[in-house]
Write an enzyme that holds these catalytic residues in place. Structure first.
Site, PDB file in Angstrom:
ATOM      1  CG  ASP A  64      -2.002  -0.819   1.754  1.00 26.00           C
ATOM      2  OD1 ASP A  64      -2.251  -1.503   2.160  1.00 26.00           O
ATOM      3  OD2 ASP A  64      -2.284  -1.725   0.210  1.00 26.00           O
ATOM      4  CG  ASP A  70       0.863   4.944   7.117  1.00 24.66           C
ATOM      5  OD1 ASP A  70       0.371   4.881   5.649  1.00 24.66           O
ATOM      6  OD2 ASP A  70       0.405   4.651   7.741  1.00 24.66           O
ATOM      7  CD  GLU A  92      -1.079  -2.737   7.073  1.00 22.01           C
ATOM      8  OE1 GLU A  92      -1.783  -1.871   7.380  1.00 22.01           O
ATOM      9  OE2 GLU A  92      -1.534  -2.131   5.390  1.00 22.01           O
ATOM     10  CD  GLU A  93       3.482   1.078   6.966  1.00 23.88           C
ATOM     11  OE1 GLU A  93       2.035   0.800   6.769  1.00 23.88           O
ATOM     12  OE2 GLU A  93       3.500   1.049   5.917  1.00 23.88           O
ATOM     13  CG  ASP A 111      -2.119  -0.994  10.347  1.00 20.17           C
ATOM     14  OD1 ASP A 111      -3.223  -1.092  10.092  1.00 20.17           O
ATOM     15  OD2 ASP A 111      -1.516  -0.495  10.395  1.00 20.17           O
ATOM     16  CG  LEU A 113      -1.284   5.379  11.974  1.00 16.68           C
ATOM     17  CD1 LEU A 113      -1.357   6.107  13.509  1.00 16.68           C
ATOM     18  CD2 LEU A 113      -1.516   6.956  10.637  1.00 16.68           C
ATOM     19  CG  ASP A 114      -6.637   0.418  10.404  1.00 12.51           C
ATOM     20  OD1 ASP A 114      -6.136  -0.114   9.434  1.00 12.51           O
ATOM     21  OD2 ASP A 114      -7.910   1.122  10.491  1.00 12.51           O
ATOM     22  CD  GLU A 278      -5.587  -4.626   8.636  1.00 14.80           C
ATOM     23  OE1 GLU A 278      -5.163  -4.629   7.534  1.00 14.80           O
ATOM     24  OE2 GLU A 278      -5.098  -2.773   8.837  1.00 14.80           O
TER      25      GLU A 278
HETATM   26  P1  AFP Z   1      -5.643   2.933   5.519  1.00 13.85           P
HETATM   27  O1  AFP Z   1      -4.820   2.364   6.345  1.00 13.85           O
HETATM   28  O2  AFP Z   1      -5.170   2.764   3.915  1.00 13.85           O
HETATM   29  O3  AFP Z   1      -6.847   3.991   5.331  1.00 13.85           O
HETATM   30  O4  AFP Z   1      -7.178   1.609   5.269  1.00 13.85           O
HETATM   31  C1  AFP Z   1      -7.677   1.449   6.272  1.00 13.85           C
HETATM   32  C2  AFP Z   1      -8.782   0.808   6.222  1.00 13.85           C
HETATM   33  O5  AFP Z   1      -7.968  -0.349   5.515  1.00 13.85           O
HETATM   34  C3  AFP Z   1      -9.720   0.495   6.753  1.00 13.85           C
HETATM   35  O6  AFP Z   1      -9.153   0.763   8.614  1.00 13.85           O
HETATM   36  C4  AFP Z   1     -10.647   1.156   6.806  1.00 13.85           C
HETATM   37  O7  AFP Z   1     -12.113   0.179   7.071  1.00 13.85           O
HETATM   38  C5  AFP Z   1     -11.101   0.657   4.842  1.00 13.85           C
HETATM   39  O8  AFP Z   1      -9.492   0.419   4.836  1.00 13.85           O
HETATM   40  C6  AFP Z   1     -11.683   1.970   3.822  1.00 13.85           C
HETATM   41  O9  AFP Z   1     -11.903   0.979   2.930  1.00 13.85           O
HETATM   42  P2  AFP Z   1     -11.976   1.903   2.030  1.00 13.85           P
HETATM   43  O10 AFP Z   1     -11.348   3.111   1.955  1.00 13.85           O
HETATM   44  O11 AFP Z   1     -12.581   0.953   1.303  1.00 13.85           O
HETATM   45  O12 AFP Z   1     -13.507   1.956   1.857  1.00 13.85           O
END
Ligand code: AFP
Length: 329
Positions: A64, A70, A92-93, A111, A113-114, A278
């Site tokens: 990603d 992150d 994850e990083e 993870d 920073l989610d 996660e």
């Molecule tokens: P990021 O860490 O790239 O912001 O992704 C967050 C995530 O993995 C999770 O925390 C959210 O529920 C999901 O993505 C949101 O996904 P969409 O943007 O496809 O709705």
């Protein structure tokens, strides 16, 4: 709250004189402490120029796009865990496991920073962690320590950096919620044994992807959308924050179900969420709170990973609704 219970006191009482529990307790305390630093940084928002900026041009370990925050979060966690009894960090990083304390008897999967795509929109983000055993047998092949079913976890948790800095933790004896109190600089227990309501009228899903879902998942959502007059006989509400820790904390607070299924888009054949750092921790926390967690039909904690960054479809929350979704498969 009748009696103030700090995270420190809770962990000390739980660990007692058991050295393995003491190692886990020390690791949880270290991660929680690092989370406070990350929360302080997140709280500065746009004042911290470029936290949401894309870091470099290479994707992260999971493929990603990386944001500055992150990387900062992972570096902070790495630095802190070098002082903890943690032999390796799976993040994850980073593509591969990061060696930390050669004498460590634990592995942490994290993870850092989610929800980082939400940093510049002031939406809650968080850190998700899983604590695993690291045995002598793993010394020759450290990866083996993270390639076990989710039932192998010793502890799990997540921090949510929102209006409050929240820690949701399980040591295998239920799920607890702590809130960081900036006056005392302590995490204070807010809830001891979280119980997720079995039934719910609230689901979290990114409905814009509906045309890409399989029949079972779209069948379930159509029945929810049909409301009282439909086969479910009740109206539903929808909440989708776009940051799993925020959706998860809502579910731990009032029930609900979070759904990120596999879909036909390229790269989403196995959904979006990562299994090891996660889905596994969230599934442990959810089951310890009486909820359910599946990939739509199979219990998450029974799944054996085949790759450190593998994705997995994820459904978790109110047990009755998780089972209802499985019945559509
Ligand atoms: P990021 O860490 O790239 O912001 O992704 C967050 C995530 O993995 C999770 O925390 C959210 O529920 C999901 O993505 C949101 O996904 P969409 O943007 O496809 O709705």
């Amino acid at each position: 709250m009748s009696q103030i219970v700090t995270l420190q006191a809770f962990l000390d009482h739980w660990a007692g004189s058991d050295p393995e529990k003491a190692a886990i307790a020390s690791t949880v305390r270290t991660i929680a402490g690092t989370g406070v630093g990350i929360a302080d940084l997140v709280a500065r928002g746009p004042l911290e120029e470029g936290l949401a900026r894309i870091h470099g041009s290479d994707p992260n370990g999971g493929g990603d796009t990386q944001k500055e925050l992150d990387v900062i979060a992972e570096e902070a966690i790495c630095a802190a865990l070098r002082e903890a009894p943690v032999a390796y960090l799976a993040s994850e990083e980073s593509e591969d496991l990061i060696a930390l304390n050669p004498k460590g008897q634990l592995v942490v999967a994290v993870d850092p920073l989610d929800g980082s795509s939400n940093i510049d929109t002031n939406v809650s983000v968080g850190t998700i962690y899983s604590i695993l055993p690291f045995t002598e047998a793993d010394r020759d092949n450290p990866n083996a320590a993270v390639m076990k079913p989710g039932t192998n976890q010793l502890a799990a948790g997540f921090l949510a950096y929102g209006p409050a800095t929240i820690l949701v933790s399980s040591l295998g004896n239920g799920t607890q919620v702590f809130v960081y109190d900036r006056e005392s600089s302590e995490f204070i227990m807010a809830r001891d044994q979280v119980e997720i309501p079995v039934e719910t009228r609230e689901y979290g899903v990114n409905q814009s992807n509906m045309r890409h879902w399989d029949e079972a998942m779209s069948g379930w959502i159509k029945d929810c959308l049909a409301g009282k007059e439909g086969p479910r006989g009740k109206d539903f509400n929808m909440r989708w924050v776009g940051s799993m820790v925020a959706d998860a904390f809502r579910i731990f607070t009032r029930g609900g179900v979070y759904v990120y299924s596999s879909d036909k888009r390229k790269g989403y054949e196995n959904g979006r969420l990562r299994l090891i750092y996660e889905a596994f921790p969230i599934a442990m926390l959810t089951e310890q709170a009486g909820g359910g967690a599946t990939d739509g039909k199979t219990r998450i904690l029974d799944i054996t990973p085949h790759h450190i960054h593998q994705r997995i479809p994820l459904v978790f929350g109110s047990k009755g609704e998780v089972e209802k979704i499985a019945s559509y498969y």
